[in-house]
Enzyme design. Structure first.
Site, PDB file in Angstrom:
ATOM      1  N   LYS A  85      56.521  34.978  42.709  1.00  0.00           N
ATOM      2  CA  LYS A  85      57.002  35.510  43.927  1.00  0.00           C
ATOM      3  C   LYS A  85      56.411  34.433  44.946  1.00  0.00           C
ATOM      4  CE  LYS A  85      57.018  38.929  47.746  1.00  0.00           C
ATOM      5  NZ  LYS A  85      56.678  40.216  48.005  1.00  0.00           N
ATOM      6  N   CYS A  96      51.446  48.787  46.452  1.00  0.00           N
ATOM      7  CA  CYS A  96      50.392  48.013  47.250  1.00  0.00           C
ATOM      8  C   CYS A  96      49.964  49.311  48.245  1.00  0.00           C
ATOM      9  CB  CYS A  96      51.034  47.089  47.573  1.00  0.00           C
ATOM     10  SG  CYS A  96      50.039  45.739  48.392  1.00  0.00           S
ATOM     11  N   LYS A 119      52.057  35.606  42.638  1.00  0.00           N
ATOM     12  CA  LYS A 119      52.448  35.761  44.097  1.00  0.00           C
ATOM     13  C   LYS A 119      51.391  34.938  45.086  1.00  0.00           C
ATOM     14  CE  LYS A 119      52.839  39.611  47.582  1.00  0.00           C
ATOM     15  NZ  LYS A 119      52.647  41.061  47.865  1.00  0.00           N
TER      16      LYS A 119
END
EC number: 4.2.1.24
Length: 330
Positions: free
Chosen positions: A251, A123, A198
């Site tokens: 997540k 990321c 996510k």
């Protein structure tokens, strides 16, 4: 389905003592389920505790090997690395630099602890001056320009020893371009663990302190998912599988057990769940105050994530859980 009726059926018969409870136990948490997150930061001789995450530390590259050896010696099979660079810029160029923080950590870990499985978070938020997960355009992350930089990042990680890459930025098409980039660079054997579902969660607060990755403005809701959405989560997961994800992730974990269960029922690839920083810190804080039994609540939490369908769990509790398993406390 016939389940029987009282009094001929008495479920308590199979709870009468610990031995029978062990025999009929449906879910088992083992060392093989655990992945431990490690923060690597710039500097030398640094081992600093994260204030909002008791027991979790940031390590400089020269100190990270000792932390990894401890994880390995506990029997935990894998770690996931997060980097905190000394210098940030608009595009997060440290992520593909040969002397980037993750690249240096990878080389040292793979040289000195070759038997640990190393996953790298892929990321940009820790590496950019603005704290967002890609290249900015008009105060938003420009998806396709970010994909180009993601390709450079994953190839660099693979060249320096990553066993698996885990893209976490929730960019559309990221798994597809990462798979293509790895294959073209000769890394067809490197799997992708996609942060597929996510959510834009309030549970990430302590992590953003630990990784120095809070956004400088706004939030991440234009790319991370709405916590209210379940079907969209499944759509994201199925798209990632089609693009080549070897493992998919949900997540956070604890507030999204329904998502984990739904994903598990609909895919044939392994499912990972991330027991995130806020979930960890809540238990640590209440345990410190004596409001809960920290060990028991920690174990029950991890067990619930496994029961929901997770094949593997990223958790800051991995070392604590491993010690409980080794010492026969569970």
């Amino acid at each position: 389905m016939i389940v029987g009726r009282f009094p001929s059926s008495r479920p308590r018969r199979l709870r009468r003592n610990e031995n029978i409870r062990r025999l009929v136990r449906e879910t088992h948490l083992t060392l093989d389920d655990l992945i431990y997150p490690i923060f690597v930061r710039w500097g030398e001789n640094v081992v600093e505790e994260v204030p909002s995450m008791p027991g979790v530390y940031r390590y400089s590259v020269d100190k990270v090997v000792d932390a990894v050896k401890e994880v390995r010696d506990l029997g935990i099979p894998a770690i996931i690395l997060f980097g905190i660079p000394e210098h940030k810029d608009e595009v997060g160029s440290d992520t593909w630099s040969e002397e980037g923080i993750i690249q240096r950590a990878l080389r040292k870990i793979k040289k000195e602890v070759p038997d640990i499985y190393v996953i790298t978070d892929v990321c940009f938020c820790e590496y950019t001056t603005h704290g967002h997960c890609g290249v900015l355009h008009d105060h938003d992350v420009e998806n396709d320009l970010t994909l180009e930089n993601l390709k450079k990042q994953v190839v660099s990680h693979a060249e320096n020893g990553a066993d698996m890459v885990a893209p976490s930025g929730m960019m559309d098409g990221m798994v597809k371009v990462i798979r293509e980039a790895l294959d073209e660079a000769g890394f067809k054997h490197i799997p992708i663990m996609a942060y597929s579902a996510k959510f834009a969660s309030a549970y990430y607060g302590p992590f953003r302190e630990a990784a120095e990755s809070a956004p400088a403005f706004g939030d991440r809701r234009t790319y991370q998912m709405d916590p209210a959405n379940s079907r969209e989560a499944l759509k994201e997961v199925l798209m990632d599988v089609e693009e080549g994800a070897d493992v998919v992730m949900v997540k956070p974990a604890l507030a999204y057990l329904d998502i984990i269960a739904k994903v598990k029922e609909n895919v044939l690839v392994p499912v990972c769940a991330y027991n995130v920083s806020g979930e960890y810190s809540l238990i640590k804080a209440a345990g410190k105050l004596g409001w809960i039994d920290e060990k028991k609540v920690m174990w029950e939490t991890l067990l619930s994530i496994k029961r929901a369908g997770a094949d593997m769990i990223i958790t800051y509790f991995a070392k604590d859980a491993a010690r409980m398993i080794i010492e026969g406390e569970v």
